[in-house]
Enzyme design. Structure first.
Site, PDB file in Angstrom:
ATOM      1  N   ASP A 141      47.636  34.214  37.580  1.00 60.34           N
ATOM      2  CA  ASP A 141      47.405  34.949  38.823  1.00 60.34           C
ATOM      3  C   ASP A 141      48.457  34.583  39.868  1.00 60.34           C
ATOM      4  OD1 ASP A 141      45.650  36.496  40.787  1.00 60.34           O
ATOM      5  OD2 ASP A 141      45.585  34.506  41.679  1.00 60.34           O
TER       6      ASP A 141
ATOM      7  N   GLU B 104      45.951  38.077  33.008  1.00 61.58           N
ATOM      8  CA  GLU B 104      46.490  37.016  33.862  1.00 61.58           C
ATOM      9  C   GLU B 104      46.666  35.726  33.073  1.00 61.58           C
ATOM     10  OE1 GLU B 104      45.008  38.288  38.312  1.00 61.58           O
ATOM     11  OE2 GLU B 104      43.721  36.942  37.155  1.00 61.58           O
TER      12      GLU B 104
END
Length: 245
Positions: free
Chosen positions: A53, A124
Protein backbone atom coordinates in the site's frame (compact mmCIF):
# COMPACT_ATOMS: atom_id res chain seq x y z
CA UNK A 1 0.70 -26.07 -2.15
CA UNK A 2 2.70 -26.29 -5.35
CA UNK A 3 5.23 -23.45 -5.49
CA UNK A 4 5.76 -24.11 -9.19
CA UNK A 5 2.18 -22.94 -9.84
CA UNK A 6 3.07 -19.60 -8.28
CA UNK A 7 6.29 -19.35 -10.27
CA UNK A 8 4.38 -20.16 -13.47
CA UNK A 9 2.00 -17.32 -12.67
CA UNK A 10 4.97 -15.00 -12.07
CA UNK A 11 6.64 -15.98 -15.33
CA UNK A 12 3.47 -15.71 -17.43
CA UNK A 13 1.79 -12.68 -15.86
CA UNK A 14 4.61 -10.70 -14.25
CA UNK A 15 7.47 -11.51 -16.63
CA UNK A 16 9.94 -12.81 -14.06
CA UNK A 17 10.51 -15.52 -11.46
CA UNK A 18 10.67 -14.72 -7.78
CA UNK A 19 14.03 -15.20 -6.10
CA UNK A 20 12.01 -16.07 -2.99
CA UNK A 21 8.77 -17.61 -4.28
CA UNK A 22 7.35 -17.88 -0.76
CA UNK A 23 6.92 -14.10 -0.85
CA UNK A 24 4.35 -14.53 -3.62
CA UNK A 25 2.71 -17.44 -1.82
CA UNK A 26 2.41 -15.33 1.32
CA UNK A 27 1.06 -12.37 -0.66
CA UNK A 28 -1.80 -14.61 -1.78
CA UNK A 29 -2.49 -16.11 1.65
CA UNK A 30 -5.53 -14.71 3.46
CA UNK A 31 -5.62 -14.53 7.27
CA UNK A 32 -8.49 -17.03 7.34
CA UNK A 33 -6.31 -19.72 5.71
CA UNK A 34 -3.73 -19.36 8.47
CA UNK A 35 -6.42 -19.94 11.09
CA UNK A 36 -7.16 -23.37 9.55
CA UNK A 37 -3.52 -24.35 8.92
CA UNK A 38 -1.60 -23.10 11.96
CA UNK A 39 0.65 -26.15 12.09
CA UNK A 40 1.98 -25.66 8.53
CA UNK A 41 1.46 -21.96 7.67
CA UNK A 42 3.09 -19.25 9.75
CA UNK A 43 2.29 -15.99 7.92
CA UNK A 44 -0.58 -14.34 6.05
CA UNK A 45 -0.47 -11.38 3.67
CA UNK A 46 -1.36 -8.41 5.87
CA UNK A 47 2.23 -7.26 6.47
CA UNK A 48 2.96 -7.40 2.74
CA UNK A 49 -0.31 -5.57 2.08
CA UNK A 50 0.83 -2.80 4.46
CA UNK A 51 4.12 -2.46 2.60
CA UNK A 52 2.55 -2.68 -0.85
CA UNK A 53 0.00 0.00 0.00
CA UNK A 54 2.84 2.40 0.86
CA UNK A 55 4.73 1.61 -2.36
CA UNK A 56 1.55 2.01 -4.41
CA UNK A 57 0.83 5.41 -2.87
CA UNK A 58 4.41 6.62 -3.40
CA UNK A 59 4.57 5.51 -7.05
CA UNK A 60 1.15 6.99 -7.81
CA UNK A 61 1.93 10.27 -6.06
CA UNK A 62 5.28 10.57 -7.85
CA UNK A 63 3.61 9.90 -11.22
CA UNK A 64 0.94 12.55 -10.68
CA UNK A 65 3.43 15.13 -9.37
CA UNK A 66 5.76 14.71 -12.34
CA UNK A 67 3.08 14.67 -15.04
CA UNK A 68 0.39 17.10 -13.88
CA UNK A 69 0.61 20.66 -12.61
CA UNK A 70 -2.45 20.55 -10.37
CA UNK A 71 -3.25 21.61 -6.78
CA UNK A 72 -2.73 19.11 -3.98
CA UNK A 73 -6.46 18.56 -3.49
CA UNK A 74 -7.03 17.63 -7.13
CA UNK A 75 -4.07 15.23 -7.23
CA UNK A 76 -5.24 13.63 -3.97
CA UNK A 77 -8.65 12.97 -5.55
CA UNK A 78 -7.01 11.53 -8.69
CA UNK A 79 -4.79 9.28 -6.59
CA UNK A 80 -7.77 8.05 -4.58
CA UNK A 81 -9.58 7.15 -7.80
CA UNK A 82 -6.56 5.22 -9.09
CA UNK A 83 -5.94 3.17 -5.94
CA UNK A 84 -9.49 2.64 -4.62
CA UNK A 85 -10.56 -0.92 -3.87
CA UNK A 86 -12.59 -1.30 -7.07
CA UNK A 87 -9.67 -0.23 -9.24
CA UNK A 88 -7.00 -2.46 -7.73
CA UNK A 89 -9.45 -5.34 -7.30
CA UNK A 90 -10.27 -5.13 -11.00
CA UNK A 91 -6.55 -5.12 -11.81
CA UNK A 92 -6.11 -8.22 -9.68
CA UNK A 93 -9.00 -9.95 -11.40
CA UNK A 94 -7.45 -9.27 -14.80
CA UNK A 95 -4.12 -10.65 -13.63
CA UNK A 96 -5.91 -13.89 -12.84
CA UNK A 97 -4.39 -14.84 -9.50
CA UNK A 98 -7.77 -15.61 -7.86
CA UNK A 99 -7.31 -19.43 -8.14
CA UNK A 100 -3.99 -19.12 -6.28
CA UNK A 101 -5.41 -17.16 -3.32
CA UNK A 102 -5.39 -19.34 -0.22
CA UNK A 103 -8.63 -18.95 1.75
CA UNK A 104 -10.45 -20.79 4.51
CA UNK A 105 -13.39 -22.96 3.54
CA UNK A 106 -15.76 -20.34 4.92
CA UNK A 107 -14.20 -17.45 2.99
CA UNK A 108 -14.34 -19.44 -0.25
CA UNK A 109 -18.12 -19.28 0.04
CA UNK A 110 -18.21 -15.62 1.02
CA UNK A 111 -20.06 -12.89 -0.83
CA UNK A 112 -18.93 -11.45 -4.15
CA UNK A 113 -18.27 -8.17 -2.37
CA UNK A 114 -16.00 -9.86 0.19
CA UNK A 115 -14.05 -11.61 -2.57
CA UNK A 116 -13.54 -8.29 -4.38
CA UNK A 117 -11.99 -6.81 -1.23
CA UNK A 118 -9.75 -9.87 -0.80
CA UNK A 119 -8.52 -9.58 -4.40
CA UNK A 120 -7.74 -5.90 -3.84
CA UNK A 121 -5.85 -6.63 -0.62
CA UNK A 122 -3.88 -9.34 -2.42
CA UNK A 123 -2.95 -6.89 -5.17
CA UNK A 124 -1.30 -4.59 -2.63
CA UNK A 125 0.40 -7.59 -1.01
CA UNK A 126 1.75 -8.68 -4.41
CA UNK A 127 3.22 -5.18 -4.84
CA UNK A 128 4.92 -5.58 -1.47
CA UNK A 129 6.29 -8.97 -2.50
CA UNK A 130 7.59 -7.64 -5.83
CA UNK A 131 9.23 -4.69 -4.06
CA UNK A 132 11.05 -6.95 -1.59
CA UNK A 133 12.05 -9.56 -4.19
CA UNK A 134 12.77 -7.46 -7.29
CA UNK A 135 13.25 -3.90 -6.04
CA UNK A 136 11.54 -0.55 -6.42
CA UNK A 137 11.89 -0.12 -10.19
CA UNK A 138 10.23 -3.45 -10.99
CA UNK A 139 7.42 -2.68 -8.54
CA UNK A 140 7.05 0.74 -10.14
CA UNK A 141 6.79 -0.79 -13.63
CA UNK A 142 4.17 -3.24 -12.36
CA UNK A 143 2.07 -0.41 -10.91
CA UNK A 144 2.43 1.66 -14.07
CA UNK A 145 1.26 -1.23 -16.24
CA UNK A 146 -1.76 -2.18 -14.16
CA UNK A 147 -2.84 1.02 -12.36
CA UNK A 148 -1.39 4.22 -13.80
CA UNK A 149 -2.63 3.37 -17.30
CA UNK A 150 -6.15 4.08 -16.01
CA UNK A 151 -5.55 7.81 -15.52
CA UNK A 152 -6.80 8.93 -18.95
CA UNK A 153 -10.10 7.08 -18.52
CA UNK A 154 -10.54 8.43 -14.99
CA UNK A 155 -10.03 11.99 -16.19
CA UNK A 156 -12.29 11.51 -19.20
CA UNK A 157 -15.27 10.06 -17.32
CA UNK A 158 -14.85 12.22 -14.22
CA UNK A 159 -14.89 9.19 -11.92
CA UNK A 160 -12.29 10.86 -9.68
CA UNK A 161 -14.94 13.30 -8.53
CA UNK A 162 -17.58 12.64 -5.88
CA UNK A 163 -20.43 11.38 -8.13
CA UNK A 164 -23.28 13.00 -6.18
CA UNK A 165 -21.61 16.43 -6.09
CA UNK A 166 -20.64 16.17 -9.75
CA UNK A 167 -24.17 15.17 -10.74
CA UNK A 168 -25.61 18.13 -8.87
CA UNK A 169 -23.32 20.49 -10.81
CA UNK A 170 -24.29 18.92 -14.14
CA UNK A 171 -28.03 18.77 -13.45
CA UNK A 172 -28.15 22.39 -12.30
CA UNK A 173 -26.16 23.46 -15.36
CA UNK A 174 -28.23 21.54 -17.90
CA UNK A 175 -31.67 21.39 -16.26
CA UNK A 176 -31.60 24.04 -13.56
CA UNK A 177 -32.68 21.41 -11.04
CA UNK A 178 -31.26 19.36 -8.15
CA UNK A 179 -31.23 15.52 -8.22
CA UNK A 180 -33.59 13.56 -5.97
CA UNK A 181 -32.83 9.99 -4.86
CA UNK A 182 -35.50 7.37 -4.16
CA UNK A 183 -35.19 3.75 -3.06
CA UNK A 184 -36.80 1.58 -5.75
CA UNK A 185 -36.20 -1.85 -4.23
CA UNK A 186 -34.60 -3.69 -1.30
CA UNK A 187 -33.53 -7.32 -1.40
CA UNK A 188 -31.76 -9.84 0.80
CA UNK A 189 -31.41 -10.45 4.56
CA UNK A 190 -30.64 -7.59 6.94
CA UNK A 191 -26.96 -8.53 7.23
CA UNK A 192 -26.47 -8.57 3.45
CA UNK A 193 -29.17 -6.33 2.02
CA UNK A 194 -28.98 -4.84 -1.47
CA UNK A 195 -30.62 -1.51 -2.27
CA UNK A 196 -31.67 -0.26 -5.69
CA UNK A 197 -31.93 3.52 -5.94
CA UNK A 198 -33.18 5.75 -8.72
CA UNK A 199 -31.99 9.32 -9.25
CA UNK A 200 -34.51 11.78 -10.69
CA UNK A 201 -34.10 15.25 -12.16
CA UNK A 202 -37.32 17.22 -12.63
CA UNK A 203 -39.27 13.99 -11.91
CA UNK A 204 -37.49 12.19 -14.76
CA UNK A 205 -35.55 9.02 -13.96
CA UNK A 206 -31.95 9.59 -15.04
CA UNK A 207 -30.32 6.38 -13.81
CA UNK A 208 -30.43 3.59 -11.24
CA UNK A 209 -27.74 2.08 -9.05
CA UNK A 210 -27.36 -0.77 -6.57
CA UNK A 211 -25.32 -1.17 -3.40
CA UNK A 212 -25.18 -2.72 0.05
CA UNK A 213 -26.22 0.58 1.62
CA UNK A 214 -28.47 3.41 0.48
CA UNK A 215 -25.43 5.70 0.25
CA UNK A 216 -23.56 3.20 -1.93
CA UNK A 217 -26.58 2.76 -4.20
CA UNK A 218 -27.05 6.53 -4.48
CA UNK A 219 -23.41 6.98 -5.47
CA UNK A 220 -23.74 4.24 -8.11
CA UNK A 221 -26.91 5.85 -9.51
CA UNK A 222 -25.24 9.27 -9.57
CA UNK A 223 -22.21 7.86 -11.41
CA UNK A 224 -24.48 6.40 -14.10
CA UNK A 225 -26.40 9.66 -14.43
CA UNK A 226 -23.12 11.57 -14.79
CA UNK A 227 -22.22 9.33 -17.74
CA UNK A 228 -25.48 10.33 -19.40
CA UNK A 229 -24.83 14.05 -18.97
CA UNK A 230 -21.25 13.71 -20.23
CA UNK A 231 -22.45 11.78 -23.26
CA UNK A 232 -24.93 14.59 -23.94
CA UNK A 233 -22.18 17.20 -23.63
CA UNK A 234 -19.91 15.32 -26.05
CA UNK A 235 -22.74 14.99 -28.57
CA UNK A 236 -23.49 18.71 -28.30
CA UNK A 237 -19.81 19.59 -28.76
CA UNK A 238 -19.54 17.30 -31.79
CA UNK A 239 -22.66 18.83 -33.34
CA UNK A 240 -21.33 22.34 -32.73
CA UNK A 241 -17.95 21.47 -34.25
CA UNK A 242 -19.63 19.97 -37.32
CA UNK A 243 -21.79 23.05 -37.85
CA UNK A 244 -18.69 25.30 -37.85
CA UNK A 245 -17.00 23.44 -40.68
Amino acid sequence: MNIEEYQNFAREKLGFEFHEPMLLVTALTHRSYLNEHRSTVKEHNERLEFLGDAVLELVTSDFLYRNYDQPEGIMTAWRSALVRTESIGNAGEKLGYAPLVRLSRGEKHGSERAHAVILADCFEAVIGAIYLDQGYEVAKDFIAKHILVKIDQILEDGSWRDPKSYLQELSQHHDGSTPVYKVIDEDGPDHNKTFKVGVYVEHQLKATGSGHSKQEAEAAAAAEAVKGYLKLERATEAKSAASQK
